[in-house]
Each structure stands twice: as structure tokens, then as C-alpha cells.
Design an enzyme around this catalytic site. Structure first.
Site, PDB file in Angstrom:
ATOM      1  N   ASN A  78      12.204 -30.272  13.603  1.00  0.00           N
ATOM      2  CA  ASN A  78      10.798 -29.969  13.891  1.00  0.00           C
ATOM      3  C   ASN A  78      10.630 -29.187  15.183  1.00  0.00           C
ATOM      4  O   ASN A  78       9.890 -28.202  15.233  1.00  0.00           O
ATOM      5  CB  ASN A  78       9.973 -31.256  13.939  1.00  0.00           C
ATOM      6  CG  ASN A  78       9.983 -31.982  12.606  1.00  0.00           C
ATOM      7  OD1 ASN A  78      10.513 -31.455  11.619  1.00  0.00           O
ATOM      8  ND2 ASN A  78       9.437 -33.178  12.562  1.00  0.00           N
ATOM      9  N   SER A 134       2.663  15.012  -7.595  1.00  0.00           N
ATOM     10  CA  SER A 134       2.247  14.272  -8.785  1.00  0.00           C
ATOM     11  C   SER A 134       3.263  14.542  -9.883  1.00  0.00           C
ATOM     12  O   SER A 134       3.823  15.634  -9.967  1.00  0.00           O
ATOM     13  CB  SER A 134       0.860  14.757  -9.208  1.00  0.00           C
ATOM     14  OG  SER A 134       0.683  14.562 -10.591  1.00  0.00           O
ATOM     15  N   TYR A 146       4.247 -32.684  12.275  1.00  0.00           N
ATOM     16  CA  TYR A 146       4.926 -31.805  11.331  1.00  0.00           C
ATOM     17  C   TYR A 146       4.694 -32.280   9.905  1.00  0.00           C
ATOM     18  O   TYR A 146       4.809 -33.461   9.598  1.00  0.00           O
ATOM     19  CB  TYR A 146       6.444 -31.736  11.611  1.00  0.00           C
ATOM     20  CG  TYR A 146       7.131 -30.794  10.636  1.00  0.00           C
ATOM     21  CD1 TYR A 146       7.174 -29.426  10.881  1.00  0.00           C
ATOM     22  CD2 TYR A 146       7.642 -31.262   9.428  1.00  0.00           C
ATOM     23  CE1 TYR A 146       7.732 -28.544   9.975  1.00  0.00           C
ATOM     24  CE2 TYR A 146       8.207 -30.382   8.499  1.00  0.00           C
ATOM     25  CZ  TYR A 146       8.249 -29.030   8.784  1.00  0.00           C
ATOM     26  OH  TYR A 146       8.792 -28.166   7.878  1.00  0.00           O
ATOM     27  N   LYS A 196      -0.503  19.307  -6.926  1.00  0.00           N
ATOM     28  CA  LYS A 196      -0.911  18.226  -6.031  1.00  0.00           C
ATOM     29  C   LYS A 196       0.031  17.982  -4.862  1.00  0.00           C
ATOM     30  O   LYS A 196       1.244  18.086  -4.973  1.00  0.00           O
ATOM     31  CB  LYS A 196      -1.018  16.915  -6.828  1.00  0.00           C
ATOM     32  CG  LYS A 196      -2.126  16.936  -7.839  1.00  0.00           C
ATOM     33  CD  LYS A 196      -3.437  16.503  -7.256  1.00  0.00           C
ATOM     34  CE  LYS A 196      -3.467  14.993  -7.262  1.00  0.00           C
ATOM     35  NZ  LYS A 196      -4.742  14.510  -6.753  1.00  0.00           N
ATOM     36  N   HIS A 250     -22.765   7.714   9.549  1.00  0.00           N
ATOM     37  CA  HIS A 250     -23.080   7.586   8.105  1.00  0.00           C
ATOM     38  C   HIS A 250     -22.303   8.612   7.279  1.00  0.00           C
ATOM     39  O   HIS A 250     -22.745   9.005   6.194  1.00  0.00           O
ATOM     40  CB  HIS A 250     -24.582   7.742   7.830  1.00  0.00           C
ATOM     41  CG  HIS A 250     -25.440   6.929   8.723  1.00  0.00           C
ATOM     42  ND1 HIS A 250     -25.876   5.666   8.423  1.00  0.00           N
ATOM     43  CD2 HIS A 250     -25.939   7.197   9.968  1.00  0.00           C
ATOM     44  CE1 HIS A 250     -26.610   5.181   9.420  1.00  0.00           C
ATOM     45  NE2 HIS A 250     -26.647   6.095  10.378  1.00  0.00           N
ATOM     46  N   GLU A 260      -2.524   6.592   2.565  1.00  0.00           N
ATOM     47  CA  GLU A 260      -3.116   5.728   1.529  1.00  0.00           C
ATOM     48  C   GLU A 260      -2.435   4.369   1.508  1.00  0.00           C
ATOM     49  O   GLU A 260      -3.082   3.326   1.367  1.00  0.00           O
ATOM     50  CB  GLU A 260      -2.973   6.382   0.149  1.00  0.00           C
ATOM     51  CG  GLU A 260      -3.893   7.556  -0.078  1.00  0.00           C
ATOM     52  CD  GLU A 260      -3.607   8.203  -1.431  1.00  0.00           C
ATOM     53  OE1 GLU A 260      -4.400   8.011  -2.351  1.00  0.00           O
ATOM     54  OE2 GLU A 260      -2.568   8.900  -1.565  1.00  0.00           O
TER      55      GLU A 260
END
Ligand code: ARG
Length: 476
Positions: A111, A278, A318, A284, A157, A291
Site C-alpha cells: 500500500n 484520402s 487502501y 485531398k 462568435h 484533428e
């Protein structure tokens, strides 16, 4: 039945499904080195306090050092039968040096041992995270310096609001990562406490020296309550919270990069080395790395909520539930390390499309506030100025043009206060330069903030160097 370290009290062997379910060796083996480091300090303390004989101490020490070499060489095989890293290593030790190896665990429980291992590990990782954030900020500072004259629209915004220097925008992230580093550095003092010597829960009957062993391991202090020492996981919650906030910051930066490299914005181009193609669409070039950074934020938040939930209402001290603290923390470290390591070179190699940023800043009435401020300078109350400019903007929208395309006569049909000097006042440069208030986007302000941030970075560098030196001298 036999080879379990705790088999004495048992008359039956464990159910075949229990072993796998109960074991943590699959994931806690990353603690092997710190576990041995802790055991080396513990056994040295047992010797120093006369609990073990010098000969026993040196036998155990030599055995542990041989195992450490094997761990570092990656030649150890761990077994599920030995459940966790602590028992695996103890078993290897007795295999290596015989029954005297069984004396290592004197005055210690798993522990306080696992708590010690996690403190050593998180302490190291706290420093590593500060180092990675420092590296990232160095790149951001370099780009901020390079892009001091680049102007882009600032958004609220996600609508064009007011033009700003790209440096100003980047330095906002530097501020966020500075706070992240400060949080980590502050938490360091709570991680840097030694739980060893708490035993299973209540301390030990042996005349141990907790302060001494703590100092050997470079800890600033010891836990002052043995029950708290074995059950506290606050430092892990804190680490996961800090990691979550870092991921919030990284995900916001990632999101901006994703937007900025779209055709719609076309503000930056990420280096080919950080993009992928891609399988179907030949044209692409996808921003997979930002991402993924954005996407990986979810698992880190998940680990925080997971541990909070595990700890909620857990009675002292524990409980085996606490073994569940590890995978989330380890995965968080791996995730954060990966994200920080990639974000830095991606920003370093990114190409900035200054022309496009500038063009964008000149469109969308980003200078409308300045026209209102101009009217205020001429004595009009701000509310009325706001109204006048609002009507003028509407007129321009109908005419499909910008404020700077209006003739003086047009201006004057909205307000007689507007004169020839308006054209200068509304130019992109002037709009940016007019924001001289502290923390604003005028060049002098941005340069002063840049230099403050460099000073702060230098201080953090000292902190890192100091800590690394401390380890070099304290690690047994
Ligand atoms: N593998 C355990 C954990 O990670 C170590 C501590 C076990 N202690 C015990 N009393 N069973 O939490």
C-alpha cells in the site's frame, strides 16, 4: 498452489479467472524502474536503522541492481501469477539471491509501496510535461516574433470582429500554456511528498526513519498521516485535471488550425509531414494531426471523470479500487506527450498566408468600431456613434462595399462630423496600431508582451534545470 507471496493463509488456489482479473502487471510494469528505485532507498534505510545487517543490505542491493539492468535492457518477463509489479520484482529478487530477498519487504506494505511508486512516477512526468509545454511555447514565441507585422481578423462568435496581429493571437496561447506550466509547477510540491513508511495503514513496529528515506529519494517532506498516505490520490486527480485543461487549450489551437487551413479561410498551410491523403479523393490533404489532437481531448476528460468516480465515497484507506487509478493516468501521459510533441513541430513548419489574412482583415467591417470611436473623439456620445455607424454599415452592405470605399460626401450624409482624415483612421494598420491600451494589439504592446513572456520562459527554464540537477544528485 504455492508460489504466491501471500499464500500462507490460503488453503485453495485462486480461481483461474481471478488471477487475470486481479492482476495489474499488464499496465503497472511501467513502474518497474521507480519501484526498484524505491526499494533501493528502503533497503538502505533498513540498513541504516539497524533493521537489516549490512551484508543483507548489500546482497539485496546487488540483486535489485541486476534486476534494474534487466528492466532497462527490456529483458525481464513479468508474470500474471505474481499479480503486480511489486510482487514480480520481489519474486525476481528471491529467485536471484535466495531467501534473504524476503527481507526487503520488512516494515513496508504494497500500500505504501504503490503510493511511493506513483509519486515518483508522477513527479517525473510533471517535470516532463512542463518541459514539453516549454518547448511548445518556444515555438509559439518564435512564430510570434516572426509574424509581428502579420494582420488577420480577430473573431468573436466566429464573425470578423477587429483586426489583430497574428503575434497577438499566438501570444494568447502562450499565456494559456504559461498558466498550464505554473499549475504543474505548483502541484509539484504536493506530488513531492513521501508516503513510504505508512505501512499498510497505521505505520510499522520497526524503528524506521521516514525522513531519511524521503530525503534519499529527493522528497521535500513526508505525509504526516499514515492513513492519508496510503489512500490519497488527490495528486492524480490534480494531474488529470491539469491534463484536461492542457487538452482544452490544445484542442482550441487545433481547431483554429483546422479552420485556418480550410479553403474557406486559407490562412495557413500545414506542412505535408503533418497531413495525410484520402484513399479515394486524390485532391485531398487532410489535417489529421490537429484533428486527432482535438479528438484525443475526449479520452483525457474521460480519465478524469473515471478517477473522480472511482474515488467518490471510497472509505479509508487502501481499497483494491485504487488499482484502477493507473491505466487512465498512464494513458493520459501518453496522450498528452504525443499531442505536445506533435503540436510544436507542426506550428514550427506551418506556412502563413499573410496576404490572405490581410485581405480578410480588410473585409467584413472590422474597422467599424474605429469609425464609432472617431465620432466619439469628435464629441458624439458612444451610443449615438454606434447607431450612426450601424446605419452606415447597412448602407455599405446594400451597396456591396467596405467602409473605406465610401466617398466623403457619402460619409457626411450620415454624419457631418466625418472629415477627410477618416480614411487614414480606418486603414487596417491604423486600426491595429490604435489599440495601445495595455495588453492590446498595437505593435509596442505586443512587443512588450513578447519580451515579458521570454523572461517568464527563462524562469521556467531555470526551474527545469534546477529540478534535473536535484534528481541527478538525489536518485539512489
Ligand atoms: N497492484 C496494487 C495497486 O496497484 C498494489 C497494492 C496492492 N495492495 C494490496 N493490499 N492488495 O493498487
Amino acid at each position: 498452489m504455492g508460489s504466491k507471496l501471500w499464500s500462507g493463509r490460503f488453503t485453495k488456489s485462486t480461481h483461474r479467472w481471478v488471477e487475470e482479473f486481479n492482476a495489474s502487471i499488464a499496465f503497472d510494469q511501467v513502474l518497474a524502474e521507480v519501484d526498484i528505485q524505491g526499494s533501493l532507498a528502503h533497503v538502505a534505510m533498513l540498513g541504516k536503522c539497524g533493521i537489516l545487517a549490512p551484508e543483507e543490505v548489500s546482497q539485496i542491493r546487488r540483486g535489485l541492481e541486476r534486476i534494474l539492468a534487466r528492466v532497462q535492457a527490456g529483458t525481464c518477463t513479468f508474470s500474471v501469477e505474481q499479480e503486480d509489479i511489486h510482487m514480480n520484482i520481489e519474486k525476481m529478487l528471491t529467485d536471484e539471491i535466495g531467501p534473504v530477498g524476503g527481507k526487503l519487504h520488512t516494515g513496508r506494505s504494497r500500500n505504501d509501496q504503490v503510493a511511493l511508486d506513483m509519486h515518483l512516477y508522477i513527479r517525473m512526468q510533471t517535470v516532463e510535461m512542463v518541459r514539453l509545454l516549454y518547448e511548445l511555447n518556444q515555438v509559439l514565441l518564435m512564430q510570434a516574433e516572426r509574424q509581428i507585422d502579420t494582420i488577420l481578423p480577430g473573431y468573436t462568435h466566429l464573425q470578423r470582429a477587429q483586426p489583430v496581429r497574428l503575434s497577438h493571437h499566438l501570444l494568447a496561447y502562450v499565456s494559456m500554456f504559461e498558466r498550464d506550466m505554473e499549475r504543474l509547477m505548483d502541484s509539484y510540491k504536493r506530488v513531492n511528498l513521501c508516503p513510504l513508511g505508512a505501512g499498510a495503514i497505521a505505520g510499522t513496529t520497526f524503528p524506521i526513519d521516514r525522513e531519511w528515506v524521503a530525503a534519499q529519494l529527493g522528497f521535500a517532506d513526508i505525509y504526516d498521516n499514515s492513513m492519508d498516505a496510503v489512500s490519497d490520490r488527490d495528486y492524480l486527480l490534480e494531474f488529470l485535471s491539469m491534463a484536461s485543461i492542457i487538452m482544452v487549450h490544445l484542442s482550441r489551437l487545433a481547431e483554429e488550425l483546422i479552420l485556418w487551413c480550410s479553403d474557406e479561410f486559407n490562412f495557413v498551410e500545414l506542412d505535408d509531414a503533418f497531413c495525410t491523403g484520402s484513399s479515394m479523393m486524390p485532391q485531398k490533404k487532410n489535417p489529421d494531426i490537429p484533428e486527432l489532437i482535438r479528438g484525443k481531448t475526449g479520452r483525457v476528460f474521460g480519465h478524469l471523470v473515471g478517477l473522480l468516480t472511482t474515488l467518490k465515497a471510497l472509505p479509508l484507506t487502501y481499497n483494491k479500487d485504487l488499482q484502477e487509478d493507473k491505466e487512465g493516468v498512464f494513458d493520459t501521459i501518453a496522450t498528452l506527450t504525443g499531442c505536445l510533441k506533435l503540436m510544436a513541430p507542426m506550428l514550427e513548419t506551418m506556412k502563413v498566408n499573410q496576404k490572405q489574412m490581410r485581405q480578410s482583415a480588410e473585409q467584413g467591417f472590422a474597422n467599424a468600431t474605429d469609425l464609432a470611436d472617431y465620432l466619439v473623439d469628435k464629441g458624439l456620445p458612444f451610443r449615438q456613434a454606434h447607431e450612426v455607424v450601424g446605419r452606415l454599415v447597412l448602407h455599405c452592405i446594400q451597396e456591396r462595399k467596405g467602409l473605406l470605399d465610401c466617398t466623403l460626401a457619402e460619409y457626411q450624409s450620415f454624419s457631418g462630423l466625418i472629415e477627410e482624415d477618416i480614411y487614414d483612421r480606418l486603414s487596417c494598420e491604423q486600426v491595429v496600431e490604435a489599440r495601445q491600451s495595455a495588453g492590446g494589439t498595437a505593435k509596442a504592446q505586443v512587443l512588450s508582451s513578447l519580451s515579458k513572456k521570454k523572461d517568464k520562459a527563462a524562469k521556467i527554464r531555470y526551474w527545469l534545470d534546477d529540478i534535473c540537477q536535484l534528481y541527478a544528485t538525489k536518485t539512489p
